[in-house]
Design a protein around this motif. Structure first.
Motif, mmCIF file in Angstrom:
data_model
loop_
_atom_site.group_PDB
_atom_site.id
_atom_site.type_symbol
_atom_site.label_atom_id
_atom_site.label_comp_id
_atom_site.label_asym_id
_atom_site.label_seq_id
_atom_site.Cartn_x
_atom_site.Cartn_y
_atom_site.Cartn_z
ATOM 1 N N SER A 8 0.837 -1.210 0.000
ATOM 2 C CA SER A 8 0.000 0.000 0.000
ATOM 3 C C SER A 8 0.865 1.251 0.000
ATOM 4 O O SER A 8 0.560 2.231 -0.683
ATOM 5 N N TYR A 9 1.946 1.219 0.773
ATOM 6 C CA TYR A 9 2.850 2.362 0.828
ATOM 7 C C TYR A 9 3.461 2.635 -0.545
ATOM 8 O O TYR A 9 3.457 3.771 -1.030
ATOM 9 N N GLU A 10 3.994 1.602 -1.160
ATOM 10 C CA GLU A 10 4.642 1.781 -2.468
ATOM 11 C C GLU A 10 3.655 2.258 -3.525
ATOM 12 O O GLU A 10 3.977 3.123 -4.343
ATOM 13 N N TYR A 11 2.438 1.707 -3.508
ATOM 14 C CA TYR A 11 1.427 2.119 -4.479
ATOM 15 C C TYR A 11 1.052 3.592 -4.260
ATOM 16 O O TYR A 11 1.016 4.380 -5.210
ATOM 17 N N ALA A 12 0.782 3.964 -3.001
ATOM 18 C CA ALA A 12 0.421 5.352 -2.701
ATOM 19 C C ALA A 12 1.567 6.293 -3.053
ATOM 20 O O ALA A 12 1.343 7.383 -3.592
ATOM 21 N N LYS A 13 2.797 5.870 -2.766
ATOM 22 C CA LYS A 13 3.966 6.706 -3.071
ATOM 23 C C LYS A 13 4.075 6.950 -4.578
ATOM 24 O O LYS A 13 4.308 8.079 -5.018
ATOM 25 N N GLN A 14 3.874 5.910 -5.374
ATOM 26 C CA GLN A 14 3.940 6.071 -6.833
ATOM 27 C C GLN A 14 2.846 7.002 -7.337
ATOM 28 O O GLN A 14 3.093 7.877 -8.169
ATOM 29 N N GLU A 15 1.629 6.802 -6.816
ATOM 30 C CA GLU A 15 0.509 7.633 -7.278
ATOM 31 C C GLU A 15 0.676 9.096 -6.844
ATOM 32 O O GLU A 15 0.423 10.000 -7.626
ATOM 33 N N LEU A 16 1.096 9.314 -5.615
ATOM 34 C CA LEU A 16 1.278 10.682 -5.129
ATOM 35 C C LEU A 16 2.466 11.370 -5.791
ATOM 36 O O LEU A 16 2.462 12.589 -5.973
ATOM 37 N N SER A 17 3.473 10.600 -6.155
ATOM 38 C CA SER A 17 4.637 11.174 -6.828
ATOM 39 C C SER A 17 4.277 11.696 -8.212
ATOM 40 O O SER A 17 4.909 12.620 -8.720
ATOM 41 N N ARG A 18 3.266 11.088 -8.818
ATOM 42 C CA ARG A 18 2.845 11.546 -10.150
ATOM 43 C C ARG A 18 2.061 12.846 -10.091
ATOM 44 O O ARG A 18 1.967 13.555 -11.075
ATOM 45 N N LEU A 19 1.492 13.163 -8.949
ATOM 46 C CA LEU A 19 0.712 14.389 -8.809
ATOM 47 C C LEU A 19 1.651 15.589 -8.712
ATOM 48 O O LEU A 19 2.698 15.511 -8.081
#
Length: 148
Positions: A8-19
């Motif tokens: 969950s951390y890695e997925y959220a980090k990837q998605e938030l990094s794209r913003l």
């Protein structure tokens, strides 16, 4: 729930990094990447991980807290039923009891969930910021020492 926590951390980090930050004062991408992304990702990871694992943890704790040396007759299933009946009794005492086939299961299995999140979200947020900074510095140290 540790596997769920890290995924969950890695997925959220990837998605938030794209913003991209919208406000000009938040345009310091370095701050956003180093602090905001790990903090928010840690909060999301704790929520998702405990959302998945909390009922199992509650059942385990109830069984462990039972009388020493006495294993509940039905084990896990009996513990789930006890939680369900406690939740139904609690709801009926307040005058808002449900009567459906799953009545009491969700509420009973997630009682205390809010308090668990109040404790675990800040630790997860701080822990992942520290993790990212330590990882970054170890990587930099590793690269600089191998180039000598």
């Amino acid at each position: 729930p540790h596997g769920v926590w890290f995924v969950s951390y890695e997925y959220a980090k990837q998605e938030l990094s794209r913003l991209q930050p919208v406000k000009p004062q938040l345009s310091n991408n370095n701050y956003y990447e180093e602090y905001t992304v790990p903090l928010l990702s840690g909060a999301i990871a704790a929520t998702v991980a405990w959302g998945v694992g909390y009922p199992f943890d509650l059942i385990k704790t109830r069984i462990q807290a039972s009388v020493v040396g006495v294993i509940p007759k039905g084990g896990i299933w009996e513990t789930i039923q006890e939680l369900r009946m406690e939740e139904i009794a609690r709801r009926h005492g307040c005058g808002s009891g449900g009567t459906g086939p799953f009545s009491g299961y969700v509420g009973g299995l997630y009682r205390g969930f809010g308090l668990k999140l109040l404790r675990s979200i800040p630790f997860s947020m701080i822990g992942f910021v520290v993790y990212e900074h330590v990882s970054k510095h170890l990587l930099l140290f590793g690269l600089s020492s191998s180039s000598n």
